[in-house]
Design an enzyme around this catalytic site. Structure first.
Site, PDB file in Angstrom:
ATOM      1  N   THR A 244      35.471 -68.514  49.738  1.00  0.00           N
ATOM      2  CA  THR A 244      34.774 -67.961  50.896  1.00  0.00           C
ATOM      3  C   THR A 244      35.605 -66.775  51.386  1.00  0.00           C
ATOM      4  OG1 THR A 244      35.772 -69.676  52.283  1.00  0.00           O
ATOM      5  CG2 THR A 244      33.529 -70.043  51.520  1.00  0.00           C
TER       6      THR A 244
ATOM      7  N   LYS B  91      39.674 -74.247  46.942  1.00  0.00           N
ATOM      8  CA  LYS B  91      39.396 -73.143  47.866  1.00  0.00           C
ATOM      9  C   LYS B  91      39.766 -73.597  49.275  1.00  0.00           C
ATOM     10  CE  LYS B  91      36.560 -72.714  50.578  1.00  0.00           C
ATOM     11  NZ  LYS B  91      35.623 -72.798  51.741  1.00  0.00           N
TER      12      LYS B  91
ATOM     13  N   THR C  51      36.179 -75.220  55.329  1.00  0.00           N
ATOM     14  CA  THR C  51      36.415 -76.209  54.301  1.00  0.00           C
ATOM     15  C   THR C  51      37.429 -75.946  53.212  1.00  0.00           C
ATOM     16  OG1 THR C  51      34.217 -77.003  54.513  1.00  0.00           O
ATOM     17  CG2 THR C  51      35.301 -77.531  52.484  1.00  0.00           C
TER      18      THR C  51
ATOM     19  N   GLU D 231      45.435 -68.534  56.378  1.00  0.00           N
ATOM     20  CA  GLU D 231      45.028 -67.415  57.221  1.00  0.00           C
ATOM     21  C   GLU D 231      46.245 -66.740  57.841  1.00  0.00           C
ATOM     22  OE1 GLU D 231      40.747 -69.276  58.486  1.00  0.00           O
ATOM     23  OE2 GLU D 231      42.450 -69.530  59.816  1.00  0.00           O
TER      24      GLU D 231
ATOM     25  N   ASN E  65      40.657 -65.224  63.024  1.00  0.00           N
ATOM     26  CA  ASN E  65      39.843 -66.229  63.693  1.00  0.00           C
ATOM     27  C   ASN E  65      39.165 -65.728  64.952  1.00  0.00           C
ATOM     28  OD1 ASN E  65      39.956 -68.793  62.190  1.00  0.00           O
ATOM     29  ND2 ASN E  65      42.135 -68.314  62.267  1.00  0.00           N
TER      30      ASN E  65
ATOM     31  N   SER F  96      29.593 -62.086  63.123  1.00  0.00           N
ATOM     32  CA  SER F  96      28.568 -61.211  62.547  1.00  0.00           C
ATOM     33  C   SER F  96      29.209 -60.061  61.795  1.00  0.00           C
ATOM     34  CB  SER F  96      27.670 -60.676  63.632  1.00  0.00           C
ATOM     35  OG  SER F  96      28.433 -59.940  64.561  1.00  0.00           O
TER      36      SER F  96
END
Lengths: 408, 408
Positions: free
Chosen positions: A155, A181, A192, A279, A403, A408
């Site tokens: 992702t 992943k 996830t 992240e 985060n 969008s």
């Protein structure tokens, strides 16, 4: 910028006999993206799986739990772009419909299909696109498609995660290959952690669930980026039973240990890869807690350290602010912990002795270790002989940026 | 930039009869800083206190625990710049020596002194500077010094925190005034949440410990910035017994309730002020969990939400990424939670119904609430009638900057 993690090169990944993989662009949320992956198992494979403990688990997780128990799994369908979580009864209907569509193509029962979804939460799964994408994914199916699969389940991962190894089991060379992943336990909206690990070794079905659990406990269940447990986390272990040796019937047999060791190696690489690609991660940190009464309390302390925003920002800053680690040890929840028995090391640097600063500790030694890309934090509790280890990353400006970006 | 929090103006803070305060610049860590505060109680005051549950608690906390039980407290000494935590046996010696020095000035016993420290961890308390600073602090002592005290205990707080109110107890007007400090549970190196709340009301000593605990449970024990529990957190409640009414002997008497209500109001303002001045905070968030079987499970869910870095970054971004809140509810650790009974509101906007998206929910409504400076998150568990509430702030770039700044 993943920490010491690189995408596999062609040839790094060994096919697993009895298993083929196909990937397609189904346009589930965005165009021109590999977002639909299928795995096809020849009859006779054994499957075990562990799933998120989040009570708010996604619809596909609920369906998988039902199906995996019924045995004789023949196919796996994984979509990105939509997690099918927080979708209520309608989500369950769509997860089951995915299985029905796949089963129809393969002329098998829907219960022989395991569905996995990862992506945005609380939006309806675009079932029509998944159904429309299945023929292309099936047409793509071949044994040597592991790298495409690793890419197909990404992702917001920055690096495809896939590893292979081999082992000698029952006098035969067996292959172990896996993909994973995930980069936060939940991404901004792309949710996830997923892991799929396959071997052509022969394993009795009765062993598979214990195998999956034991592997998860030594890999995926010991990594954390931000402490947020996803609604969709899943780890699936597949034995295609093609290697021709007598089936492994116990993990503590010599063959069982050889296979487990190889599978654990790959499972750890896959789990570590998630942290390395965490992240905003700039450092890979192993937190090892020793001298506990039992492994559970060691783990509790390790997670308190690994989840502390203050500890993680100190790592980001390369600041040997060791009081933060000691404070996390103290609030980990061990009621009768005696602070005067606590020791702390950063790699080989002995920082704290019996709850106080080591008189020979020099700040520049701590600083040297904190500047490294890979750091081992070791805590001695002085209460027993148990140990446990957790892997995590630091906490940087990029974590907040990633985060806080609007979806969008 | 604290969220809707302003320093008190002259006249906002009412003196408490029987209590004087002095503040000095003792140069404990930095020059030209109010870093030493003393509070002097006339004989006959009642004191209750609650302390950090961190097992790695600081030396002064250990000394306070001993002294507060012996009764008849006459003096409080608070230093900033050094937490005297992670300092082992030597730290205990220095904390006790602080009490001895103070006791000598006042001709009282060292056990009648409570010491508090906040600041850098794992460095020796500069006892000589504290001893040298005491005469100036004592010379400064007067009743109308609450604002100076609020400034004197600040570390990296950006706003001095002090509030006053009055109540009618036993036919007399009584005063309640308090101060607090803290901006993360642990600052980069300036540790600790401290709260001091005093009243001239008459309270039987046997009630004080229960009073301190009940107030903390409704204020300081319900706020969190980053989930890191400091080694030095302390909350002290003082009744100087000067108001001339019959002593309150039970909290559930009419007088007890009137006093408790007033003290709770100030304690909450003090606790909320810590969140409003939280490291990098841009929003003040109330997390209210309803419909639990007991308050403990409501609290557990509220903290899971309040501690989730993903939820907190979504608030920072004004992003109605509500799946993150549902996910936190799910991993809060309630084993038999039924996701199909969960409801979620943002202020008055009903976002999720029975575990799925409310069909009438529009993203722009969620967006409108998320943009506010003060937000109420309300979760219905649908399991019972218990509730609990926790207050927190969002998680911004500034949090990382503040905590990643190197200490020097």
């Amino acid at each position: 910028m993943a920490v010491n993690l690189h995408a596999p090169r062609p040839g790094d990944l060994k096919p697993v006999r009895g298993l083929t993989i196909g990937v397609a662009e189904a346009g589930i949320r965005k165009a021109n993206r590999k977002d639909l992956t299928v795995m096809l198992l020849e009859p006779g494979a054994s499957v075990g799986a562990v799933f998120t403990r989040n009570r708010f688990c996604a619809a596909p997780v609920q369906v998988c739990r039902d199906h995996v128990g019924s045995g004789d799994i023949r196919a796996i369908v994984i979509n990105t772009g939509n997690a099918n979580a927080g979708t209520g009864e309608d989500g369950l209907v769509r997860a089951r419909a995915t299985c029905i569509a796949m089963a129809r193509h393969l002329d098998i029962a829907p219960q022989q299909v395991l569905p996995f979804s990862t992506g945005v939460i609380m939006e309806p799964l675009p079932l029509d696109r998944i159904e429309a994408g299945l023929p292309a994914a099936l047409a793509d199916a071949k044994a040597d498609n592991w790298l495409r699969a690793a890419e197909g389940i990404m992702t917001t991962d920055t690096v495809a995660k896939a590893f292979s190894t081999t082992a000698q089991v029952g006098g035969h060379e067996v292959t172990v290959t896996g993909i994973s992943k995930g980069a936060g336990m939940i991404r901004p909206n792309m949710a996830t952690m997923l892991g799929f690990l396959a071997t052509d070794a022969c394993v009795d079905p009765s062993v598979m669930q214990g195998l999956a659990f034991a592997l998860a406990e030594r890999s995926f269940n010991r990594v954390t980026v931000d402490g947020d447990t996803s609604t969709n986390d899943s780890f699936v272990v597949i034995a295609t039973n093609k290697a021709g040796h007598a089936p492994v019937t116990a993990l503590d047999s010599p063959d069982g240990r050889a296979l487990f060791e190889a599978m654990q190696r790959v499972a750890r690489q896959l789990a570590h890869a998630i942290v390395r690609d965490g992240e905003g991660a700039t450092k890979f940190i192993e937190v090892r807690v020793e001298g506990g009464r039992d492994a559970a309390e060691c783990r509790q302390v390790a997670y308190a350290i690994a989840h502390s925003p203050l500890v993680k920002t100190a790592f980001f800053a390369s600041d040997p602010n060791l009081g933060r680690i000691l404070a996390a040890v103290g609030y980990a929840g061990i009621e009768d912990l005696d602070q005067s028995r606590i020791d702390l090391w950063l790699d080989d640097v002995h920082v704290a002795v019996r709850g106080g600063r080591n008189s020979s500790y020099r700040e520049e030694d701590g600083q040297r270790v904190m500047k490294q890309g890979e750091i081992v934090v070791r805590v001695g509790l002085g209460r027993g002989t148990a140990t446990d280890t957790v892997w995590t990353c630091d906490f940087s400006h990029d974590y907040v940026s990633i985060n806080a970006d609007y979806r969008s």
